[in-house]
Design a protein around this motif. Sequence first.
Motif, PDB file in Angstrom:
ATOM      1  N   PHE A 188       0.829  -1.208   0.000  1.00 39.28           N
ATOM      2  CA  PHE A 188       0.000   0.000   0.000  1.00 39.28           C
ATOM      3  C   PHE A 188       0.867   1.263   0.000  1.00 39.28           C
ATOM      4  O   PHE A 188       0.593   2.212  -0.744  1.00 39.28           O
ATOM      5  N   PHE A 189       1.891   1.279   0.833  1.00 45.30           N
ATOM      6  CA  PHE A 189       2.761   2.455   0.875  1.00 45.30           C
ATOM      7  C   PHE A 189       3.588   2.577  -0.413  1.00 45.30           C
ATOM      8  O   PHE A 189       3.852   3.679  -0.888  1.00 45.30           O
ATOM      9  N   TYR A 190       3.962   1.432  -1.000  1.00 45.62           N
ATOM     10  CA  TYR A 190       4.693   1.460  -2.273  1.00 45.62           C
ATOM     11  C   TYR A 190       3.794   2.020  -3.375  1.00 45.62           C
ATOM     12  O   TYR A 190       4.242   2.830  -4.201  1.00 45.62           O
ATOM     13  N   PHE A 191       2.548   1.578  -3.403  1.00 46.00           N
ATOM     14  CA  PHE A 191       1.587   2.076  -4.395  1.00 46.00           C
ATOM     15  C   PHE A 191       1.405   3.581  -4.226  1.00 46.00           C
ATOM     16  O   PHE A 191       1.409   4.340  -5.207  1.00 46.00           O
ATOM     17  N   ALA A 192       1.264   4.036  -2.986  1.00 49.92           N
ATOM     18  CA  ALA A 192       1.073   5.465  -2.742  1.00 49.92           C
ATOM     19  C   ALA A 192       2.274   6.282  -3.213  1.00 49.92           C
ATOM     20  O   ALA A 192       2.129   7.362  -3.791  1.00 49.92           O
ATOM     21  N   ALA A 193       3.483   5.761  -2.984  1.00 45.79           N
ATOM     22  CA  ALA A 193       4.702   6.485  -3.352  1.00 45.79           C
ATOM     23  C   ALA A 193       4.930   6.498  -4.861  1.00 45.79           C
ATOM     24  O   ALA A 193       5.593   7.403  -5.392  1.00 45.79           O
ATOM     25  N   ASN A 194       4.379   5.491  -5.559  1.00 46.28           N
ATOM     26  CA  ASN A 194       4.606   5.381  -7.006  1.00 46.28           C
ATOM     27  C   ASN A 194       3.288   5.400  -7.780  1.00 46.28           C
ATOM     28  O   ASN A 194       3.183   4.791  -8.855  1.00 46.28           O
ATOM     29  N   ALA A 195       2.310   6.089  -7.252  1.00 43.56           N
ATOM     30  CA  ALA A 195       0.965   6.052  -7.828  1.00 43.56           C
ATOM     31  C   ALA A 195       0.925   6.508  -9.281  1.00 43.56           C
ATOM     32  O   ALA A 195       0.281   5.874 -10.123  1.00 43.56           O
ATOM     33  N   THR A 196       1.605   7.583  -9.590  1.00 45.05           N
ATOM     34  CA  THR A 196       1.551   8.135 -10.947  1.00 45.05           C
ATOM     35  C   THR A 196       2.055   7.139 -11.977  1.00 45.05           C
ATOM     36  O   THR A 196       1.400   6.897 -13.007  1.00 45.05           O
ATOM     37  N   SER A 197       3.223   6.545 -11.711  1.00 42.48           N
ATOM     38  CA  SER A 197       3.793   5.591 -12.675  1.00 42.48           C
ATOM     39  C   SER A 197       2.957   4.320 -12.778  1.00 42.48           C
ATOM     40  O   SER A 197       2.798   3.756 -13.875  1.00 42.48           O
ATOM     41  N   ILE A 198       2.399   3.861 -11.657  1.00 45.86           N
ATOM     42  CA  ILE A 198       1.570   2.648 -11.671  1.00 45.86           C
ATOM     43  C   ILE A 198       0.287   2.880 -12.459  1.00 45.86           C
ATOM     44  O   ILE A 198      -0.150   2.022 -13.238  1.00 45.86           O
ATOM     45  N   ILE A 199      -0.316   4.050 -12.285  1.00 47.87           N
ATOM     46  CA  ILE A 199      -1.547   4.381 -13.014  1.00 47.87           C
ATOM     47  C   ILE A 199      -1.276   4.416 -14.513  1.00 47.87           C
ATOM     48  O   ILE A 199      -2.090   3.947 -15.329  1.00 47.87           O
ATOM     49  N   LYS A 200      -0.119   4.953 -14.909  1.00 49.17           N
ATOM     50  CA  LYS A 200       0.227   5.042 -16.339  1.00 49.17           C
ATOM     51  C   LYS A 200       0.420   3.662 -16.951  1.00 49.17           C
ATOM     52  O   LYS A 200       0.141   3.442 -18.131  1.00 49.17           O
ATOM     53  N   LEU A 201       0.914   2.708 -16.152  1.00 50.82           N
ATOM     54  CA  LEU A 201       1.108   1.353 -16.665  1.00 50.82           C
ATOM     55  C   LEU A 201      -0.215   0.661 -16.975  1.00 50.82           C
ATOM     56  O   LEU A 201      -0.270  -0.231 -17.825  1.00 50.82           O
ATOM     57  N   ALA A 202      -1.283   1.057 -16.260  1.00 51.83           N
ATOM     58  CA  ALA A 202      -2.616   0.455 -16.428  1.00 51.83           C
ATOM     59  C   ALA A 202      -2.520  -1.074 -16.271  1.00 51.83           C
ATOM     60  O   ALA A 202      -1.848  -1.553 -15.351  1.00 51.83           O
ATOM     61  N   THR A 203      -3.134  -1.851 -17.163  1.00 49.34           N
ATOM     62  CA  THR A 203      -3.167  -3.310 -17.005  1.00 49.34           C
ATOM     63  C   THR A 203      -1.792  -3.949 -17.159  1.00 49.34           C
ATOM     64  O   THR A 203      -1.588  -5.087 -16.737  1.00 49.34           O
ATOM     65  N   ARG A 204      -0.848  -3.206 -17.752  1.00 53.10           N
ATOM     66  CA  ARG A 204       0.507  -3.762 -17.907  1.00 53.10           C
ATOM     67  C   ARG A 204       1.203  -3.976 -16.567  1.00 53.10           C
ATOM     68  O   ARG A 204       2.203  -4.689 -16.481  1.00 53.10           O
ATOM     69  N   VAL A 205       0.670  -3.361 -15.500  1.00 52.40           N
ATOM     70  CA  VAL A 205       1.293  -3.510 -14.185  1.00 52.40           C
ATOM     71  C   VAL A 205       1.303  -4.972 -13.754  1.00 52.40           C
ATOM     72  O   VAL A 205       2.201  -5.415 -13.031  1.00 52.40           O
ATOM     73  N   THR A 206       0.342  -5.761 -14.212  1.00 49.83           N
ATOM     74  CA  THR A 206       0.273  -7.170 -13.812  1.00 49.83           C
ATOM     75  C   THR A 206       1.233  -8.049 -14.605  1.00 49.83           C
ATOM     76  O   THR A 206       1.311  -9.251 -14.359  1.00 49.83           O
ATOM     77  N   GLN A 207       1.948  -7.453 -15.552  1.00 47.96           N
ATOM     78  CA  GLN A 207       2.976  -8.212 -16.270  1.00 47.96           C
ATOM     79  C   GLN A 207       4.257  -8.339 -15.448  1.00 47.96           C
ATOM     80  O   GLN A 207       5.136  -9.130 -15.765  1.00 47.96           O
ATOM     81  N   ASP A 208       4.354  -7.528 -14.401  1.00 52.75           N
ATOM     82  CA  ASP A 208       5.499  -7.572 -13.498  1.00 52.75           C
ATOM     83  C   ASP A 208       5.153  -8.496 -12.324  1.00 52.75           C
ATOM     84  O   ASP A 208       4.261  -8.183 -11.519  1.00 52.75           O
ATOM     85  N   PRO A 209       5.818  -9.647 -12.192  1.00 53.08           N
ATOM     86  CA  PRO A 209       5.504 -10.597 -11.106  1.00 53.08           C
ATOM     87  C   PRO A 209       5.568  -9.950  -9.718  1.00 53.08           C
ATOM     88  O   PRO A 209       4.779 -10.296  -8.836  1.00 53.08           O
ATOM     89  N   LYS A 210       6.515  -9.027  -9.533  1.00 54.64           N
ATOM     90  CA  LYS A 210       6.651  -8.361  -8.233  1.00 54.64           C
ATOM     91  C   LYS A 210       5.372  -7.609  -7.873  1.00 54.64           C
ATOM     92  O   LYS A 210       4.903  -7.665  -6.722  1.00 54.64           O
ATOM     93  N   MET A 211       4.794  -6.929  -8.864  1.00 55.15           N
ATOM     94  CA  MET A 211       3.576  -6.150  -8.615  1.00 55.15           C
ATOM     95  C   MET A 211       2.383  -7.070  -8.342  1.00 55.15           C
ATOM     96  O   MET A 211       1.506  -6.742  -7.540  1.00 55.15           O
ATOM     97  N   VAL A 212       2.359  -8.213  -8.995  1.00 57.96           N
ATOM     98  CA  VAL A 212       1.278  -9.179  -8.756  1.00 57.96           C
ATOM     99  C   VAL A 212       1.375  -9.745  -7.337  1.00 57.96           C
ATOM    100  O   VAL A 212       0.375  -9.835  -6.617  1.00 57.96           O
ATOM    101  N   VAL A 213       2.608 -10.105  -6.939  1.00 60.81           N
ATOM    102  CA  VAL A 213       2.822 -10.651  -5.595  1.00 60.81           C
ATOM    103  C   VAL A 213       2.428  -9.625  -4.537  1.00 60.81           C
ATOM    104  O   VAL A 213       1.775  -9.964  -3.533  1.00 60.81           O
ATOM    105  N   MET A 214       2.809  -8.361  -4.730  1.00 64.46           N
ATOM    106  CA  MET A 214       2.462  -7.325  -3.758  1.00 64.46           C
ATOM    107  C   MET A 214       0.949  -7.168  -3.639  1.00 64.46           C
ATOM    108  O   MET A 214       0.410  -7.020  -2.535  1.00 64.46           O
ATOM    109  N   ALA A 215       0.262  -7.217  -4.773  1.00 68.85           N
ATOM    110  CA  ALA A 215      -1.196  -7.086  -4.743  1.00 68.85           C
ATOM    111  C   ALA A 215      -1.828  -8.240  -3.974  1.00 68.85           C
ATOM    112  O   ALA A 215      -2.721  -8.038  -3.132  1.00 68.85           O
ATOM    113  N   VAL A 216      -1.369  -9.470  -4.248  1.00 69.79           N
ATOM    114  CA  VAL A 216      -1.916 -10.651  -3.571  1.00 69.79           C
ATOM    115  C   VAL A 216      -1.650 -10.576  -2.070  1.00 69.79           C
ATOM    116  O   VAL A 216      -2.545 -10.844  -1.247  1.00 69.79           O
TER     117      VAL A 216
END
Length: 664
Positions: free
Chosen positions: A123-151
């Motif tokens: 949650f804190f990582y998402f808040a700190a990098n919100a702009t870049s994550i939003i720009k990635l849109a659905t591509r964010v789930t192509q990064d295994p690290k981001m998927v693991v953090m969400a789970v």
Amino acid sequence: MAKEKKKAPEPELTPDVNAAADTETGSAADVEAVMKKYDRESNTRLWEGVPRQIMRYLAAVFSLYCIYVTLFSTMMPEERLNIFLGCVLVLGYLHYPIKKGVARGNYIPWYDIVIMVVGAIPFFYFAANATSIIKLATRVTQDPKMVVMAVVGILAFMELCRRCVGIPILCVVGALMVYTFANVRFGKVIYDLFYTTAGLMNTPINVCAKYIVVFIIFGAFLERTGISQFFISLANALVGRFSAVISSALCGMVSGSSVGNTVTTGSVTIPMMKKTGYKGEFAGAVEAAASTGGQIMPPIMGAAAFLMAEYMGIPYGQVALKAILPAVLYFSGIFIVVHLEAKRLGLKGIPKEQLPKFLKLLPRVYLLLPLVVLVWLVASGTRTMQFSAAVAIIVTIAVGLVNNVVTKVTKSEDKTDNLTFGKFVDALEAGAKSSVTVAVACAMAGLVAGCITSTGLASKLISAVVAVSGGHAFIALFFTMLCCIVLGMGVPTTANYCIMASTCAPILMSEAIGIPAIAAHFFVFYFGIVADITPPVALAAYAGSAIAKAPPMKTALNATKLAIAAFVVPYIFAMNPVMLLVDASALQIVQVVVTSIVGILMLGMGLEGYFRGALAWPLRIVSLAAGLLLLVPSTWTDIVGIAVLALIFLFQTVVNRKKNIPAA
């Protein structure tokens, strides 16, 4: 009973039908024990000494942060909500152990620290990098690290929900998530539930962070400035035997917790009612029914009302205005049954000399100023809801300081209501801790809404219910009522309403059923609340029975009888939205209010078996039938119902005269 007391280290809470009427208010230990038994929120870790102070000030800082953010923040929702969720997760794991009854002081196991830290990082990582994550849109789930953090983030919140809210809502969330993963691509589900505002960051958590938290903190300040106690004293002075109903309604509308208000207010009102002559199961039921009804009492109405305003897209002031007539009918029903019970038992009430004197309370009427200011700001609509609540908090603090001066000038020996710095911090701490459970429930409701949106399940549910009900509104309403009550037996009011607003309300609003939106949302709102007093899992009623030392199931059945209006009124405004002030003329409003109150009176007569004397079973059945007729929106049913009431009145008068019984 004596053997049980030897075994139990806690105060004895086992119902005792033959217990003598209490003459004093319940002790603080009794209240705490009852809360721990019936309220999951009260089962927290034991912090003492320096760690206790650290936790206390940490929670207080969180409350201050929430107030600041709701008033002045310019952050994006993704930043603001993720910081909020991360803080909730940290506070939650610091306060709630893995299971009930963990009493080891100043201890948190290593695995809880790991879950807390690892769960909060996403949650804190998402808040700190919100702009870049939003720009990635659905591509964010192509990064295994981001998927693991969400789970990890989702699972950490689900575990916290198990600890502080309960398992039933997890069963709902789990079932929907299994269905969603079975029908939708894994990556899309993860993206929808964690990285968009359609899942954890859905409407419920947004409303919680924006409005609800500030009002919870406001309620905490009311309790610690003696205003809640003043409600009880004022109600005693004004209405005597009905004081439990009035004080519970006033306190319940700001607490938002049926169990918490039942125990807090009931520790005073229940022993008082038993002293008057009411049975324990009846006294506990009155407190439970009134405390539960506090959440439908304008102007504050608990937390779920803010969500209702957001879901329907109307100002909160309009929600509060439309809630007035149903709330009046609900509490009228309780008043009527309490009065009939008193008449049936021949109770005279507490002697006037033992009641607080209104003239003595009058100089302290300034304690009501925070509520007056809040109502004025909400009604005027000149400021936002969060600004209005913040102003009300400031006024509450000012009133508390004035009360300190008054106590000092009058040399009052009772200084328990004085506002000290310690109580100021206590209020902020209590607000933060209460906010955790509401936020977790709202987060789970967001997951439910996200699953429904991702799968398109809402349209399938609509088709299924329409097919089963054959398009008949009453049948659809009945099924919806059952869903609300069953779900409400293990789910907090806020989460219950959110789930029902996402699933059942759209069904009622569909063209095939045709219930207006405002009526559909009020319908699910009401039945989600009354689940707290509906057997077999009536937590508020069971808490009341523990205070009253009465049988739990008898108390729950009495509470259901007292709250009979809550089971009938929603059908009235669903079929005839005039009661909600929808396209209503003054004459229509008067007609529906008068006939509904008379109808509730007749239902009370039938259930209580008393009206100007004991009612025989045939008359009780006739009274119940006529009461239901009066609640049907039709002129001819009104005429029949009132005619039946007149005939019963005449019959009872004649019977009393023949038996030389004075009419009561």
